[in-house]
Design a protein around this motif. Structure first.
Motif, PDB file in Angstrom:
ATOM      1  N   GLU A  10       1.001  -1.164  -0.001  1.00  0.00           N
ATOM      2  CA  GLU A  10       0.047  -0.083  -0.076  1.00  0.00           C
ATOM      3  C   GLU A  10       0.895   1.191   0.255  1.00  0.00           C
ATOM      4  O   GLU A  10       0.675   2.238  -0.523  1.00  0.00           O
ATOM      5  CB  GLU A  10      -0.906  -0.263   1.220  1.00  0.00           C
ATOM      6  N   ALA A  11       2.059   1.268   0.747  1.00  0.00           N
ATOM      7  CA  ALA A  11       2.848   2.290   0.718  1.00  0.00           C
ATOM      8  C   ALA A  11       3.296   2.507  -0.726  1.00  0.00           C
ATOM      9  O   ALA A  11       3.709   3.653  -1.017  1.00  0.00           O
ATOM     10  CB  ALA A  11       3.942   2.171   1.964  1.00  0.00           C
ATOM     11  N   LEU A  12       3.929   1.471  -1.207  1.00  0.00           N
ATOM     12  CA  LEU A  12       4.558   1.368  -2.872  1.00  0.00           C
ATOM     13  C   LEU A  12       3.311   2.152  -3.671  1.00  0.00           C
ATOM     14  O   LEU A  12       3.758   3.119  -4.311  1.00  0.00           O
ATOM     15  CB  LEU A  12       4.711   0.051  -3.290  1.00  0.00           C
ATOM     16  N   LEU A  13       2.151   1.760  -3.572  1.00  0.00           N
ATOM     17  CA  LEU A  13       0.971   2.306  -4.590  1.00  0.00           C
ATOM     18  C   LEU A  13       0.828   3.733  -4.159  1.00  0.00           C
ATOM     19  O   LEU A  13       0.590   4.448  -5.092  1.00  0.00           O
ATOM     20  CB  LEU A  13      -0.221   1.449  -4.242  1.00  0.00           C
ATOM     21  N   GLU A  14       0.855   4.081  -2.977  1.00  0.00           N
ATOM     22  CA  GLU A  14       0.751   5.508  -2.724  1.00  0.00           C
ATOM     23  C   GLU A  14       1.635   6.187  -3.112  1.00  0.00           C
ATOM     24  O   GLU A  14       1.606   7.409  -3.566  1.00  0.00           O
ATOM     25  CB  GLU A  14       0.648   5.619  -0.944  1.00  0.00           C
ATOM     26  N   LYS A  15       2.992   5.856  -2.898  1.00  0.00           N
ATOM     27  CA  LYS A  15       4.252   6.858  -3.541  1.00  0.00           C
ATOM     28  C   LYS A  15       4.283   6.687  -4.994  1.00  0.00           C
ATOM     29  O   LYS A  15       4.258   7.735  -5.708  1.00  0.00           O
ATOM     30  CB  LYS A  15       5.375   6.051  -3.107  1.00  0.00           C
ATOM     31  N   TYR A  16       3.720   5.548  -5.513  1.00  0.00           N
ATOM     32  CA  TYR A  16       3.674   5.562  -7.045  1.00  0.00           C
ATOM     33  C   TYR A  16       2.647   6.471  -7.825  1.00  0.00           C
ATOM     34  O   TYR A  16       2.906   7.271  -8.479  1.00  0.00           O
ATOM     35  CB  TYR A  16       3.305   4.143  -7.556  1.00  0.00           C
ATOM     36  N   SER A  17       1.379   6.632  -7.001  1.00  0.00           N
ATOM     37  CA  SER A  17       0.445   7.491  -7.434  1.00  0.00           C
ATOM     38  C   SER A  17       0.681   8.930  -7.224  1.00  0.00           C
ATOM     39  O   SER A  17       0.434   9.531  -8.101  1.00  0.00           O
ATOM     40  CB  SER A  17      -0.871   7.187  -6.509  1.00  0.00           C
ATOM     41  N   ASP A  18       1.522   9.039  -6.131  1.00  0.00           N
ATOM     42  CA  ASP A  18       1.730  10.487  -5.746  1.00  0.00           C
ATOM     43  C   ASP A  18       2.823  10.949  -6.885  1.00  0.00           C
ATOM     44  O   ASP A  18       2.970  12.171  -7.589  1.00  0.00           O
ATOM     45  CB  ASP A  18       2.619  10.723  -4.464  1.00  0.00           C
ATOM     46  N   LEU A  19       3.609   9.946  -7.273  1.00  0.00           N
ATOM     47  CA  LEU A  19       4.905  10.484  -8.325  1.00  0.00           C
ATOM     48  C   LEU A  19       4.267  10.567  -9.836  1.00  0.00           C
ATOM     49  O   LEU A  19       4.661  11.192 -10.738  1.00  0.00           O
ATOM     50  CB  LEU A  19       6.062   9.246  -8.333  1.00  0.00           C
ATOM     51  N   LEU A  20       3.154   9.538  -9.836  1.00  0.00           N
ATOM     52  CA  LEU A  20       2.477   9.707 -11.197  1.00  0.00           C
ATOM     53  C   LEU A  20       1.529  10.873 -11.532  1.00  0.00           C
ATOM     54  O   LEU A  20       1.730  11.659 -12.638  1.00  0.00           O
ATOM     55  CB  LEU A  20       1.774   8.546 -11.251  1.00  0.00           C
ATOM     56  N   VAL A  21       0.888  11.368 -10.267  1.00  0.00           N
ATOM     57  CA  VAL A  21      -0.420  12.324 -10.617  1.00  0.00           C
ATOM     58  C   VAL A  21      -0.181  13.389  -9.499  1.00  0.00           C
ATOM     59  O   VAL A  21      -0.974  14.214  -9.747  1.00  0.00           O
ATOM     60  CB  VAL A  21      -1.655  11.553 -10.830  1.00  0.00           C
ATOM     61  N   GLY A  22       0.535  13.354  -8.641  1.00  0.00           N
ATOM     62  CA  GLY A  22       0.878  14.353  -7.799  1.00  0.00           C
ATOM     63  C   GLY A  22      -0.032  14.365  -6.423  1.00  0.00           C
ATOM     64  O   GLY A  22      -0.136  15.211  -5.716  1.00  0.00           O
ATOM     65  N   GLU A  23      -0.756  13.201  -6.343  1.00  0.00           N
ATOM     66  CA  GLU A  23      -1.512  12.835  -5.214  1.00  0.00           C
ATOM     67  C   GLU A  23      -1.987  11.427  -4.979  1.00  0.00           C
ATOM     68  O   GLU A  23      -1.620  10.500  -5.915  1.00  0.00           O
ATOM     69  CB  GLU A  23      -3.024  13.593  -5.375  1.00  0.00           C
ATOM     70  N   SER A  24      -2.346  11.270  -3.629  1.00  0.00           N
ATOM     71  CA  SER A  24      -2.427   9.613  -3.498  1.00  0.00           C
ATOM     72  C   SER A  24      -3.819   9.619  -2.442  1.00  0.00           C
ATOM     73  O   SER A  24      -3.576   8.673  -1.575  1.00  0.00           O
ATOM     74  CB  SER A  24      -1.167   9.276  -2.794  1.00  0.00           C
ATOM     75  N   SER A  25      -4.876  10.121  -2.925  1.00  0.00           N
ATOM     76  CA  SER A  25      -6.079   9.899  -2.403  1.00  0.00           C
ATOM     77  C   SER A  25      -6.364   8.422  -2.381  1.00  0.00           C
ATOM     78  O   SER A  25      -5.843   7.878  -3.321  1.00  0.00           O
ATOM     79  CB  SER A  25      -7.130  11.016  -2.689  1.00  0.00           C
ATOM     80  N   GLU A  26      -7.336   7.868  -1.468  1.00  0.00           N
ATOM     81  CA  GLU A  26      -7.905   6.728  -1.653  1.00  0.00           C
ATOM     82  C   GLU A  26      -8.664   6.308  -3.120  1.00  0.00           C
ATOM     83  O   GLU A  26      -8.301   5.288  -3.673  1.00  0.00           O
ATOM     84  CB  GLU A  26      -8.950   6.080  -0.806  1.00  0.00           C
ATOM     85  N   GLN A  27      -9.432   7.365  -3.720  1.00  0.00           N
ATOM     86  CA  GLN A  27      -9.857   7.165  -4.772  1.00  0.00           C
ATOM     87  C   GLN A  27      -8.954   7.165  -6.198  1.00  0.00           C
ATOM     88  O   GLN A  27      -9.204   6.428  -6.845  1.00  0.00           O
ATOM     89  CB  GLN A  27     -10.873   8.383  -5.147  1.00  0.00           C
ATOM     90  N   THR A  28      -7.728   8.147  -5.846  1.00  0.00           N
ATOM     91  CA  THR A  28      -6.793   8.160  -6.950  1.00  0.00           C
ATOM     92  C   THR A  28      -5.782   6.850  -7.007  1.00  0.00           C
ATOM     93  O   THR A  28      -5.693   6.292  -7.997  1.00  0.00           O
ATOM     94  CB  THR A  28      -6.234   9.515  -6.631  1.00  0.00           C
ATOM     95  N   LYS A  29      -5.658   6.468  -5.637  1.00  0.00           N
ATOM     96  CA  LYS A  29      -4.809   5.233  -5.598  1.00  0.00           C
ATOM     97  C   LYS A  29      -5.477   3.929  -6.462  1.00  0.00           C
ATOM     98  O   LYS A  29      -5.109   3.081  -7.049  1.00  0.00           O
ATOM     99  CB  LYS A  29      -4.521   4.779  -4.040  1.00  0.00           C
ATOM    100  N   GLU A  30      -6.960   3.866  -6.234  1.00  0.00           N
ATOM    101  CA  GLU A  30      -7.709   2.755  -6.734  1.00  0.00           C
ATOM    102  C   GLU A  30      -7.742   2.969  -8.246  1.00  0.00           C
ATOM    103  O   GLU A  30      -7.645   1.904  -8.745  1.00  0.00           O
ATOM    104  CB  GLU A  30      -9.024   2.911  -6.079  1.00  0.00           C
ATOM    105  N   LYS A  31      -7.893   4.043  -8.662  1.00  0.00           N
ATOM    106  CA  LYS A  31      -7.794   4.282 -10.256  1.00  0.00           C
ATOM    107  C   LYS A  31      -6.503   4.044 -10.697  1.00  0.00           C
ATOM    108  O   LYS A  31      -6.490   3.270 -11.719  1.00  0.00           O
ATOM    109  CB  LYS A  31      -8.127   5.803 -10.500  1.00  0.00           C
TER     110      LYS A  31
END
Length: 81
Positions: A10-31
């Protein structure tokens, strides 16, 4: 799946989401998770993705919208940096 692994992933996914789109909300991480998995399936088993797209045209359209949203968010994030 062990709890520790799940938390670490989950931490990896959160960081990936943040680096990819600049945010890591639950909805964005799921997308991002769905986008990454679908992209992998489409590249590794294109016939399966094609079959799914034909079987579920509404879901295919929703996936297309999600892919475009991720792409747009990524472009906006890169431009803002």
């Amino acid at each position: 799946m062990e709890k520790i692994f799940a938390e670490q992933f989950e931490a990896l996914l959160e960081k990936y989401s943040d680096l990819l789109v600049g945010e890591s909300s639950e909805q964005t991480k799921e997308k991002v998770k769905v986008w990454a998995l679908y992209t992998h399936i489409a590249k590794s088993m294109p016939a399966l993705a094609k079959h799914w797209n034909e079987l579920y045209p509404e879901a295919k359209e929703e996936m297309r919208e999600m892919i475009n949203e991720i792409k747009l968010l990524n472009e906006q994030y890169r431009e803002s940096r």
